[in-house]
Scaffold this active site. Structure first.
Site, PDB file in Angstrom:
ATOM      1  N   ASP A   1       2.975  -4.381   8.151  1.00 25.69           N
ATOM      2  CA  ASP A   1       1.797  -3.543   7.973  1.00 25.69           C
ATOM      3  C   ASP A   1       0.590  -4.443   8.203  1.00 25.69           C
ATOM      4  OD1 ASP A   1      -0.396  -2.242   7.008  1.00 25.69           O
ATOM      5  OD2 ASP A   1       0.466  -1.735   5.057  1.00 25.69           O
TER       6      ASP A   1
ATOM      7  N   HIS B   1       0.857  -1.182   0.000  1.00 25.69           N
ATOM      8  CA  HIS B   1       0.000   0.000   0.000  1.00 25.69           C
ATOM      9  C   HIS B   1       0.901   1.242   0.000  1.00 25.69           C
ATOM     10  CE1 HIS B   1      -2.788   2.957   1.783  1.00 25.69           C
ATOM     11  NE2 HIS B   1      -3.758   2.180   1.357  1.00 25.69           N
TER      12      HIS B   1
ATOM     13  N   GLN C   1      -4.518  -4.923   6.918  1.00 25.07           N
ATOM     14  CA  GLN C   1      -5.489  -5.885   6.375  1.00 25.07           C
ATOM     15  C   GLN C   1      -5.517  -7.211   7.135  1.00 25.07           C
ATOM     16  OE1 GLN C   1      -7.737  -5.223   4.196  1.00 25.07           O
ATOM     17  NE2 GLN C   1      -6.991  -3.321   3.315  1.00 25.07           N
TER      18      GLN C   1
ATOM     19  N   LYS D   1     -10.605  -0.393  10.157  1.00 22.39           N
ATOM     20  CA  LYS D   1     -10.745  -1.573   9.308  1.00 22.39           C
ATOM     21  C   LYS D   1     -11.321  -2.774  10.064  1.00 22.39           C
ATOM     22  CE  LYS D   1      -7.340  -0.276   5.871  1.00 22.39           C
ATOM     23  NZ  LYS D   1      -8.034   0.113   4.634  1.00 22.39           N
TER      24      LYS D   1
ATOM     25  N   CYS E   1      -3.177  -3.761  -8.955  1.00 18.86           N
ATOM     26  CA  CYS E   1      -2.146  -4.664  -9.424  1.00 18.86           C
ATOM     27  C   CYS E   1      -1.007  -3.873 -10.036  1.00 18.86           C
ATOM     28  CB  CYS E   1      -2.697  -5.607 -10.473  1.00 18.86           C
ATOM     29  SG  CYS E   1      -4.302  -6.256 -10.051  1.00 18.86           S
TER      30      CYS E   1
END
Ligand SMILES: Cc1ncc(COP(=O)(O)O)c(C=O)c1O
Lengths: 402, 144
Positions: free
Chosen positions: A193, A117, A196, A219, A357
Site C-alpha cells: 500500500d 489503513h 503514504q 496525496k 494507534c
C-alpha cells in the site's frame, strides 16, 4: 522570513493566507499546474476518450497514455503494468478481489498488520470470508513490523501479504525489499500500500520487486478520485476487473459470452476520470521537478524542529519520534485528541485527530486516539514555530470552545 | 443570571462533567436498551444505556471514549433526564437540539445543559454536543 519558493505555486495559500496546513497525510494541497491540467481538459479538450474518430478524441487518448507512461517512469515499471483507478482504496480492493481471491483456498493465510489503513484491511476481511482464508497479523516490535517478525509469521499456508510501505498510523517505514524477497521465497504474493510512501520517497517497482502496489494521486497534490494500481504483467493477465462495461470489452455475444481486452484497459471500464488522470500526470511532473532529495530534506528539517520543541514540553507526549516519515503523532496529556485538534484549529492550524494507534492487550483491541501532524515540502519553518507556540500553551485547550 | 450569560460558570460546569462524568458506567442488566453512538465526522464513540419503565426514564448511563464536549453533554443529559417522563424528556431534548442549531428554545427547561448555548457558533462541535441527545431521542421514540 523564510522564502519557500514552492509555496507560490499553491493558490491555496493565497486564498487561505491564515491557514497552517499540517494535515498532509490526509491529502496534499494542489499546485497551479495540477489545476491547469484539469482546466486544460475542460477548456481545450472536453471530449470522451477511446472515440478516436476525430482529432480531439484522439488527443485525449494520447494524453491519457502519456500519463500512463509518466507514471511507469515515476514508479519504475512497464506501461502495461499501470492501471488507473479511483485511488489507493479501489486499487487495493481490485488487487484483493480481482486477483488474490482467485488463488486463495480454505485455510490459506493472508498476512497483514495492525498498523494498516482500513483500505488495506477490509478488502482482505471480505475475501477471507468468501474463501475461508484466515487473516493473520505480524506481531509488532516497538510499534514496528520487523523483517524477522514477518519471516516468523509466515507459514506454509501464507499466500498473500499486504502492508503499507509507510504507515499512516505512525509513519514507520518497512523494509519492503527484504520482506518481498522473503515472501517470494515462499511463493507469497506481496502487496504494498503505497498511499503514504509515494508522496515522500522514490519508489521503484523493479527494485522492490513487489507484485502489486497502490497509490492515490491526491496525496501527492494531484486531483481526488484518481490513483494507480500497479501489478506485475504476469499477474494482471489473470486479474479480473471489478467493474464491467464500455471501453474494456472486445466481443459481446447475445448468448452472454464476452471477452475483455488483454491489457490494463480491462480495469478501466466506462468513461475514465480524464481530467483526474491529466492532473495526475501534472503532479508527477511537478514532484519530479521538486525532487525527492529536496522533499525529504525539507520534511526532515520541519519535523526535527517541531519534534525537538515538543519533546521539551512536559504536557506533550510524542509516540513516534523514531519514525522515518514526515509525521508526528502526539497528545496533549489528559486531553482527548479531538479536543486538542479543535484547540489547534482555533489558531488555524489543521491537524488530524484519529484512532491512529491500535494496541493489542490480552487479545482485545484497545484503541486510543492521537493527534497527527504531517508535513510536506511547501510548509515553512515559520509555520512550525507558530505550531510550537500554540502547542506550548496547549494545557488550556478548552479555550477553543469558548 | 442564566447560566448561558456566565462564561466562567459555563467553563466550570463543562470541565467538571468532563473530568468527573456522572453515570459513566454500563450496567449488566438485560432490561436496559443499549446503543452504540459514533460519528462519521469525528472519533467520539459512546455506548448509551437507558432503562425505560412505566413510561419513565428510570436510568441513563454511558461509557466510551469521547471529547470533552461530547462527554460533558452526555453526563449532563444523564442527570437531567433521569426520572423524567418520556414525553417530558422529548420536549427537553427538542429544546436542547433547537438551542444547538441556533433555533428558538426555552432555557428554563435545560438546567445545566444550557452551558452548550454557544456551540452553534462552532459548527465542528455541534455533532459532539448532540451525539448522545440524538441517540437518546431515537431510543425513546422507538419505544412507542
Ligand atoms: C496507508 C493508506 N492506505 C490507503 C489509504 C486510502 O487512500 P484513498 O482514500 O486515497 O483511497 C490511505 C489514505 O489515508 C492511507 O494513508
Amino acid at each position: 522570513m523564510e522564502i519557500n519558493k514552492y509555496k507560490e505555486d499553491y493558490p491555496f495559500f493565497k486564498n487561505n493566507p491564515e491557514v497552517i496546513f499540517f494535515d498532509n497525510a490526509s491529502t496534499a494541497l494542489k499546485p497551479k499546474c495540477v489545476i491547469e491540467a484539469v482546466n486544460h481538459y475542460y477548456n481545450d479538450l472536453c471530449v470522451n476518450a477511446h472515440r478516436g474518430d476525430y482529432y480531439l478524441s484522439y488527443k485525449v487518448d494520447v494524453e491519457i497514455e502519456k500519463v500512463r507512461k509518466d507514471v511507469a517512469k515515476f514508479i519504475d515499471c512497464e506501461e502495461n503494468e499501470v492501471a488507473f483507478s479511483s485511488g489507493a482504496t479501489e486499487s487495493l480492493n481490485l488487487i484483493a478481489e480481482g486477483y488474490c481471491k482467485k488463488i486463495l483456498q480454505k485455510g490459506d493465510e493472508i498476512l497483514i498488520s495492525e498498523l494498516e489503513h482500513a483500505s488495506n484491511v477490509l478488502p482482505w476481511f471480505k475475501i477471507a470470508k468468501e474463501t475461508g482464508a484466515v487473516i493473520k497479523y505480524v506481531p509488532l516490535e516497538n510499534k514496528r513490523i520487523t523483517v524477522e517478525n514477518f519471516a516468523n509469521a509466515i507459514t506454509p499456508k501464507t499466500k498473500v501479504a499486504s502492508f503499507a510501505y509507510i504507515s499512516n498510523v505512525l509513519g514507520y517505514k518497512i523494509d519492503a525489499k527484504k520482506m518481498c524477497e522473503i515472501a517470494h521465497k515462499h511463493h507469497i504474493i506481496f502487496v504494498l500500500d503505497g498511499a503514504q510512501s509515494t508522496p515522500h520517497i522514490p519508489v521503484s517497482m523493479k527494485d522492490l520487486d513487489c507484485d502489486f502496489y497502490a497509490f492515490s494521486a491526491h496525496k501527492l497534490g494531484g486531483p481526488t478520485g484518481v490513483g494507480v494500481m500497479y501489478g506485475k504483467a504476469k499477474y494482471l493477465q489473470d486479474c479480473d476487473p471489478l467493474v464491467l462495461g464500455g471501453g474494456m470489452n472486445k466481443v459481446i455475444e447475445k448468448d452472454g459470452t464476452y471477452t475483455v481486452y488483454n491489457s490494463v484497459r480491462k480495469f478501466e471500464a466506462g468513461t475514465p476520470h480524464i481530467e483526474g488522470i491529466l492532473g495526475l500526470g501534472a503532479i508527477i511532473k511537478y514532484i519530479q521537478k521538486v525532487g525527492f532529495a529536496y522533499i525529504q530534506k525539507k520534511e526532515k528539517e520541519l519535523r526535527d524542529r517541531a519534534l525537538t520543541a515538543l519533546k521539551k514540553m512536559k504536557h506533550i507526549e510524542v509516540y513516534n519520534e523514531d519514525n522515518e516519515a514526515n509525521t508526528i503523532a502526539f497528545n496533549i496529556k489528559d486531553v482527548f485528541a479531538q479536543d486538542a485538534a479543535s484547540y489547534f484549529a482555533k489558531y488555524n492550524i489543521c491537524l488530524r485527530a484519529g484512532q491512529h494507534c491500535a494496541k493489542l492487550t490480552d487479545g482485545v483491541m484497545n484503541t486510543y486516539a492521537s493527534v497527527r501532524c504531517s508535513f510536506y515540502f511547501y510548509n515553512t519553518i515559520e509555520e512550525v514555530d507558530k505550531f510550537i507556540e500554540v502547542a506550548s500553551k496547549g494545557s488550556d485547550f478548552l479555550d477553543a470552545y469558548f | 443570571m442564566p447560566i448561558s450569560d456566565n462564561p466562567s460558570l459555563i467553563r466550570e460546569i463543562i470541565m467538571d462533567h468532563y473530568e468527573y462524568p456522572r453515570n459513566k458506567k454500563l450496567k449488566e442488566d438485560q432490561r436496559y436498551v443499549k446503543v452504540n453512538l459514533d460519528s462519521e465526522s469525528c472519533i467520539d464513540n459512546i455506548d448509551l444505556q437507558v432503562l425505560v419503565e412505566d413510561n419513565i426514564i428510570k436510568d441513563i448511563c454511558f461509557d466510551g471514549v469521547a471529547c470533552a464536549i461530547s462527554t460533558a453533554s452526555t453526563s449532563i443529559m444523564s442527570e437531567l433526564l433521569k426520572g423524567k417522563k418520556v414525553e417530558e424528556a422529548k420536549v427537553i431534548i427538542e429544546n436542547y437540539l433547537n438551542m444547538l442549531h441556533g433555533e428558538e428554545y426555552d432555557e428554563e427547561l435545560l438546567g445545566e445543559a444550557a452551558v452548550f448555548v454557544n456551540t452553534y457558533k462552532q459548527a465542528n462541535r455541534i455533532k459532539c454536543a448532540t451525539l448522545s441527545w440524538s441517540g437518546l431521542k431515537d431510543i425513546i421514540s422507538k419505544d412507542k
